[in-house]
Design a protein around this motif. Structure first.
Motif, short mmCIF file in Angstrom:
data_model
loop_
_atom_site.label_atom_id
_atom_site.label_comp_id
_atom_site.label_asym_id
_atom_site.label_seq_id
_atom_site.Cartn_x
_atom_site.Cartn_y
_atom_site.Cartn_z
N ASN A 6 -36.58 11.42 -4.46
CA ASN A 6 -37.84 11.90 -3.90
C ASN A 6 -38.99 10.91 -4.07
OD1 ASN A 6 -37.83 12.21 -6.67
ND2 ASN A 6 -38.98 14.13 -6.66
N LEU A 7 -38.72 9.74 -4.67
CA LEU A 7 -39.77 8.75 -4.91
C LEU A 7 -39.72 7.65 -3.86
CD1 LEU A 7 -39.41 8.43 -8.81
CD2 LEU A 7 -40.94 9.94 -7.51
N ILE A 17 -44.35 10.88 -4.33
CA ILE A 17 -43.33 11.85 -4.75
C ILE A 17 -43.31 12.96 -3.70
CG2 ILE A 17 -44.99 12.91 -6.40
CD1 ILE A 17 -42.46 13.85 -7.99
N THR A 22 -49.12 9.47 -5.31
CA THR A 22 -49.33 9.83 -6.73
C THR A 22 -50.70 9.37 -7.24
OG1 THR A 22 -48.26 7.78 -7.44
CG2 THR A 22 -46.87 9.75 -7.30
N ASP A 37 -41.52 18.01 -7.62
CA ASP A 37 -41.26 18.13 -6.20
C ASP A 37 -40.46 19.42 -5.96
OD1 ASP A 37 -40.37 17.91 -3.61
OD2 ASP A 37 -39.42 15.95 -3.86
N ILE A 302 -42.15 13.82 -12.39
CA ILE A 302 -42.64 12.56 -12.95
C ILE A 302 -43.88 12.88 -13.80
CG2 ILE A 302 -41.86 11.02 -11.09
CD1 ILE A 302 -44.76 11.02 -10.05
N CYS A 386 -40.64 8.25 -14.71
CA CYS A 386 -39.80 9.00 -13.76
C CYS A 386 -38.82 9.95 -14.47
CB CYS A 386 -39.01 8.04 -12.90
SG CYS A 386 -40.06 6.83 -12.09
#
Ligand SMILES: *Cc1c(COP(=O)(O)O)cnc(C)c1O
Length: 432
Positions: A6-7, A17, A22, A37, A302, A386
């Motif tokens: 998802n990053l 994210i 971010t 997320d 994160i 992360c």
């Protein structure tokens, strides 16, 4: 490039994210900040649920181990996805109840539940209380008798499996504070006793062999041991154990050295072993439960920090100081857990410095990690760590009277606070 799917990096060179910038999140909500997320959490729910449905023909239930990350919104998401809950304290159970969870689909764990906890669990009609020891069985029998009801239980069993993981989180072997031993006859004695208790209904057996496990084999072995015990019970007492809970423990990627197994592969192999073992012993296949925690919440989260200063100690190391630390993530201090980190506002630049990320507490051991490769950091930069969705917020403390950060969920390009940041008044709320 990133440990979680998802990053990503946007056109500004900032870390995103679930598609959300971010650096903007840090500006809007402040730091330190946990960001999760929601779509990725839901994706994990569906992949566990679909594979348990597929490989056990619908005769299975996924319960999310809420100790990995527990709040009202997380319990609501689980309910929405048709996932049950595993709780380990009255606090987690209360959260589940307040979130409207179906208590029939709750497993209540713990090696030393108090009377208050057992009474509340019986009052709430928790579907499965996982009894850890004989004293607990006796107390629960008395409590459910007083309340004129029958408690549904499972026994926590030590299958004696070495799951090749960190010693502190290995729980399946005989030297463990959790559960009944098979080899001493303790487990069989407890089963006999439970069958004779009028206010106890023995539904099933449970095992949990550890955490952050990358091998499928220990899960297969544990399932076989448990099914053999179910067959032994059938043979010696005639009693049918109708459910088997195989616990959680599926590993996730914290750094690129980790190589997690897709859940489908796990489910396929274990279910095949379950089917074979049941036919070998001539027993009916029990209803199967699993309890993933880390693998549901971990990759979805994160943590964002602001860098306050950078200390170069020539020939020794470089410290990058952040505005959080062991209070929001004690896992390095506890287990030397490894994480991947980056400078969120320089995410497209190369990671060409190796640093120690240090927290702000008065402890030299207050580190997020050592030897971490990140972009050149400077005061004011946003540092992202992360895969902090599991066992970070839930393990946070108020050491040094540091307030716990807020938790924000991102979804469909937007964001919302699901747990507020603690205020200074929150810090003194219980002081007289
Ligand atoms: C901690 C725990 C889990 C979840 O473990 P993960 O490694 O987070 O998947 C499941 N069941 C029990 C009984 C646990 O104690």
């Amino acid at each position: 490039m990133f440990v979680s799917e998802n990053l990503n990096v946007n056109e500004k060179g900032n870390l995103t994210i679930g598609g959300v910038d971010t650096v903007e999140l840090a500006k809007e909500y402040g730091t330190p900040l946990y960001v999760m997320d929601e779509e990725l959490i839901r994706k994990h729910c569906r992949s566990f649920k679909n594979s348990i449905d597929k490989f056990y023909g619908g005769k299975g239930l996924v319960c999310y181990a809420s100790k990995s990350f527990c709040c009202l919104e997380m319990c609501r998401v689980m309910k929405d996805e048709g996932i049950g809950l595993d709780v380990v304290s009255i606090g987690e159970l209360y959260t589940a109840v307040k979130a409207g969870a179906d208590c029939e689909n709750i497993c209540f764990h713990g090696n030393n539940k108090t009377d208050e906890e057992l009474e509340y669990a019986v009052d709430m009609k928790v579907g499965r209380i996982i009894v850890d020891n004989i004293f607990e069985l006796e107390r629960l029998d008395r409590i459910s008798k007083e309340k004129g009801t029958v408690a549904n239980i499972m026994f926590r069993i030590k299958p004696g499996i070495d799951a090749h993981t960190h010693d502190f989180v290995r729980t399946g072997q005989i030297d463990s504070k959790f559960g009944f031993a098979l080899e001493t006859g303790e487990a069989m004695e407890a089963v006999n006793k439970a069958i004779s208790c009028k206010n106890i209904h023995l539904k099933g057996l449970h095992c949990h062999i550890g955490s952050q496990i990358f091998d499928i084999d220990p899960f297969v072995e544990a399932a076989k041991v448990m099914l053999k015990f179910i067959a032994d019970i059938k043979k010696s007492t005639g009693f049918t154990v109708s459910e088997l809970n195989l616990g959680g423990g599926f590993g996730i990627m914290y750094t690129e050295n980790d190589d997690p197994v897709p859940y489908e592969n796990y489910m396929e192999k274990v279910s095949a072993a379950v089917a074979d073992t049941c036919s070998e012993y001539g027993i009916e296949q029990p209803f199967i439960l699993i309890e993933p925690g880390r693998s549901m919440a971990g990759p979805a989260g994160i943590t964002l920090y602001t860098c306050g200063g950078v200390k170069h100690i020539p020939g020794i190391r470089t410290y990058v100081s952040v505005d959080g630390g062991m209070t929001d993530n004690p896992r390095y201090a506890l287990y030397q857990s490894k994480y991947d980190a980056l400078v969120a506002n320089k995410a497209s630049q190369p990671k060409d410095s190796v640093v120690t990320i240090a927290g702000k507490c008065c402890e030299s051991g207050d580190l997020i990690g050592e030897g971490m490769s990140i972009q050149e950091a400077a005061p004011g930069d946003i540092i992202a760590v992360c895969a902090t969705g599991a066992y970070n917020y839930s393990m946070a403390s108020n050491y040094n009277r540091v307030g716990k950060p807020a938790v924000v969920f991102v979804k469909d390009g937007g964001s919302k606070v699901v747990v507020k940041r603690e205020t200074l008044d929150d810090i003194i709320r219980n002081d007289i």
